[in-house]
Design an enzyme around this catalytic site. Sequence first.
Site, PDB file in Angstrom:
ATOM      1  N   ASN A  88       0.761  -1.272   0.156  1.00 27.29           N
ATOM      2  CA  ASN A  88      -0.076   0.010   0.116  1.00 27.29           C
ATOM      3  C   ASN A  88       0.861   1.177  -0.017  1.00 27.29           C
ATOM      4  O   ASN A  88       1.572   1.376   1.011  1.00 27.29           O
ATOM      5  CB  ASN A  88      -0.710  -0.128   1.334  1.00 27.29           C
ATOM      6  CG  ASN A  88      -1.783   1.204   1.155  1.00 27.29           C
ATOM      7  OD1 ASN A  88      -1.932   2.055   0.569  1.00 27.29           O
ATOM      8  ND2 ASN A  88      -2.360   1.557   2.440  1.00 27.29           N
ATOM      9  N   LYS A 112       0.051   4.261  -0.225  1.00 29.45           N
ATOM     10  CA  LYS A 112      -0.434   5.492   0.278  1.00 29.45           C
ATOM     11  C   LYS A 112      -0.285   6.618  -0.928  1.00 29.45           C
ATOM     12  O   LYS A 112      -0.234   6.418  -1.917  1.00 29.45           O
ATOM     13  CB  LYS A 112       0.039   5.853   1.711  1.00 29.45           C
ATOM     14  CG  LYS A 112      -0.236   4.528   2.602  1.00 29.45           C
ATOM     15  CD  LYS A 112      -0.021   4.582   4.054  1.00 29.45           C
ATOM     16  CE  LYS A 112      -0.015   3.210   4.837  1.00 29.45           C
ATOM     17  NZ  LYS A 112       0.216   3.391   6.167  1.00 29.45           N
ATOM     18  N   HIS A 141      -9.421   1.273   4.728  1.00 24.39           N
ATOM     19  CA  HIS A 141      -8.116   1.554   5.256  1.00 24.39           C
ATOM     20  C   HIS A 141      -8.239   2.499   6.627  1.00 24.39           C
ATOM     21  O   HIS A 141      -8.882   3.547   6.447  1.00 24.39           O
ATOM     22  CB  HIS A 141      -7.047   1.913   4.389  1.00 24.39           C
ATOM     23  CG  HIS A 141      -5.694   2.007   5.130  1.00 24.39           C
ATOM     24  ND1 HIS A 141      -5.177   2.940   5.880  1.00 24.39           N
ATOM     25  CD2 HIS A 141      -4.673   1.087   4.785  1.00 24.39           C
ATOM     26  CE1 HIS A 141      -4.167   2.689   6.394  1.00 24.39           C
ATOM     27  NE2 HIS A 141      -3.567   1.548   5.749  1.00 24.39           N
ATOM     28  N   GLU A 158      -6.830   4.852   7.442  1.00 15.26           N
ATOM     29  CA  GLU A 158      -6.645   6.408   7.185  1.00 15.26           C
ATOM     30  C   GLU A 158      -7.692   6.915   6.484  1.00 15.26           C
ATOM     31  O   GLU A 158      -8.265   7.907   6.618  1.00 15.26           O
ATOM     32  CB  GLU A 158      -5.233   6.324   6.416  1.00 15.26           C
ATOM     33  CG  GLU A 158      -3.814   6.183   7.404  1.00 15.26           C
ATOM     34  CD  GLU A 158      -2.664   5.584   6.574  1.00 15.26           C
ATOM     35  OE1 GLU A 158      -2.966   5.644   5.384  1.00 15.26           O
ATOM     36  OE2 GLU A 158      -1.859   5.281   7.152  1.00 15.26           O
ATOM     37  N   GLU A 209      -5.160  -4.640  10.684  1.00 15.27           N
ATOM     38  CA  GLU A 209      -4.060  -3.444  11.055  1.00 15.27           C
ATOM     39  C   GLU A 209      -4.394  -2.789  12.043  1.00 15.27           C
ATOM     40  O   GLU A 209      -5.161  -1.808  12.332  1.00 15.27           O
ATOM     41  CB  GLU A 209      -4.183  -2.638   9.850  1.00 15.27           C
ATOM     42  CG  GLU A 209      -3.783  -3.252   8.451  1.00 15.27           C
ATOM     43  CD  GLU A 209      -3.200  -2.272   7.207  1.00 15.27           C
ATOM     44  OE1 GLU A 209      -2.087  -2.596   7.000  1.00 15.27           O
ATOM     45  OE2 GLU A 209      -3.927  -1.212   7.201  1.00 15.27           O
ATOM     46  N   GLY A 256       2.860   2.388  10.847  1.00 11.55           N
ATOM     47  CA  GLY A 256       3.925   3.593  10.825  1.00 11.55           C
ATOM     48  C   GLY A 256       4.752   3.966  11.999  1.00 11.55           C
ATOM     49  O   GLY A 256       5.408   4.834  12.118  1.00 11.55           O
ATOM     50  N   SER A 294       3.710  -1.750  10.354  1.00  9.82           N
ATOM     51  CA  SER A 294       5.163  -2.030  10.510  1.00  9.82           C
ATOM     52  C   SER A 294       5.818  -3.219   9.992  1.00  9.82           C
ATOM     53  O   SER A 294       6.739  -3.538  10.602  1.00  9.82           O
ATOM     54  CB  SER A 294       5.677  -1.450  11.868  1.00  9.82           C
ATOM     55  OG  SER A 294       5.224  -0.042  12.122  1.00  9.82           O
TER      56      SER A 294
HETATM   57  P1  13P Z   1       3.175   0.795   7.508  1.00  9.28           P
HETATM   58  O1  13P Z   1       3.627  -0.552   6.867  1.00  9.28           O
HETATM   59  O2  13P Z   1       4.043   1.875   6.974  1.00  9.28           O
HETATM   60  O3  13P Z   1       3.328   0.397   9.020  1.00  9.28           O
HETATM   61  O4  13P Z   1       1.821   0.963   7.123  1.00  9.28           O
HETATM   62  C1  13P Z   1       0.878  -0.081   7.202  1.00  9.28           C
HETATM   63  C2  13P Z   1      -0.349   0.248   6.415  1.00  9.28           C
HETATM   64  O5  13P Z   1      -1.293   0.938   6.718  1.00  9.28           O
HETATM   65  C3  13P Z   1      -0.582  -0.631   5.334  1.00  9.28           C
HETATM   66  O6  13P Z   1      -2.038  -0.459   4.739  1.00  9.28           O
END
Ligand code: 13P
Length: 254
Positions: free
Chosen positions: A14, A16, A100, A102, A172, A178, A218
């Site tokens: 992903n 983003k 997601h 976010e 997640e 992150g 992560s």
């Molecule tokens: P990170 O791997 O940067 O922690 O992000 C995870 C994520 O949100 C994948 O959709």
Amino acid sequence: MDIASPRKPLIAANWKMFKTPAEACAYADALLPLVAGHVRDEIAVCPTFLALASFAESVKGSNVLAGAQDMHPEKEGAYTGEISAPMLKAVGVTHVILGHSERRHYNHESDWDVNRKLLAALKQGMTPIVCIGEVQEEREEGRTNDVLLRQLKIGLDGIRPEDAGPIVIAYEPIWAIGSGQSASPGIAEETHAFIRDAVRERLGDAVADGMRILYGGSVKPSNTAFLLAQPEIDGALVGGASLDPHSFADIVKY
Ligand code: 13P
């Protein structure tokens, strides 16, 4: 994941809001030779909408699939700024991330929004990756299971067992995204088992046993093998560590 498991792991990137179309093509050129011939896992990369068509074209015919980070539930209409499943499919996109954290947070997407998108994605023959997960405070207060159950109950509302085959769940934990610190393999395994039981209760044994449940938060080359050694973890949804093709390839080949 268990060697005897019928579930083919999915390793999904992903990105983003990173990478231009040109950068996406350069990434594809770098990634393809690194994962050429890799058949153990399904590999999908989810660029931004803007880079999707050129990325999908770059990986056409390879073992890398293109996914979107979201979609609108309607096929077309007066929805300014939106992209639909038929439009994604038209440029070769097969996978789509839904719900997601976010998008739930910044775009106020509800469990019902996710449900509408999931029904639409299945109808369009796409592989939906439905994200669920709790915030730190919910885990500390012992509410993780309640949160996951609510997300699953509404998210999977109206899904019939015979249509559920393509659904992928991504667990997640929001506190791990992150942060550089993934959930421990033990916590992830326990939570995945809980999710699979909840799916079993709603959709039956065949769906639950076949459903891929990915871990996200992560994931990096150094922790992938520990996480994916857990029998209930069927792959990974990778954010930051997927932005470099070498790092993502190392994760794919854990
Ligand atoms: P990170 O791997 O940067 O922690 O992000 C995870 C994520 O949100 C994948 O959709």
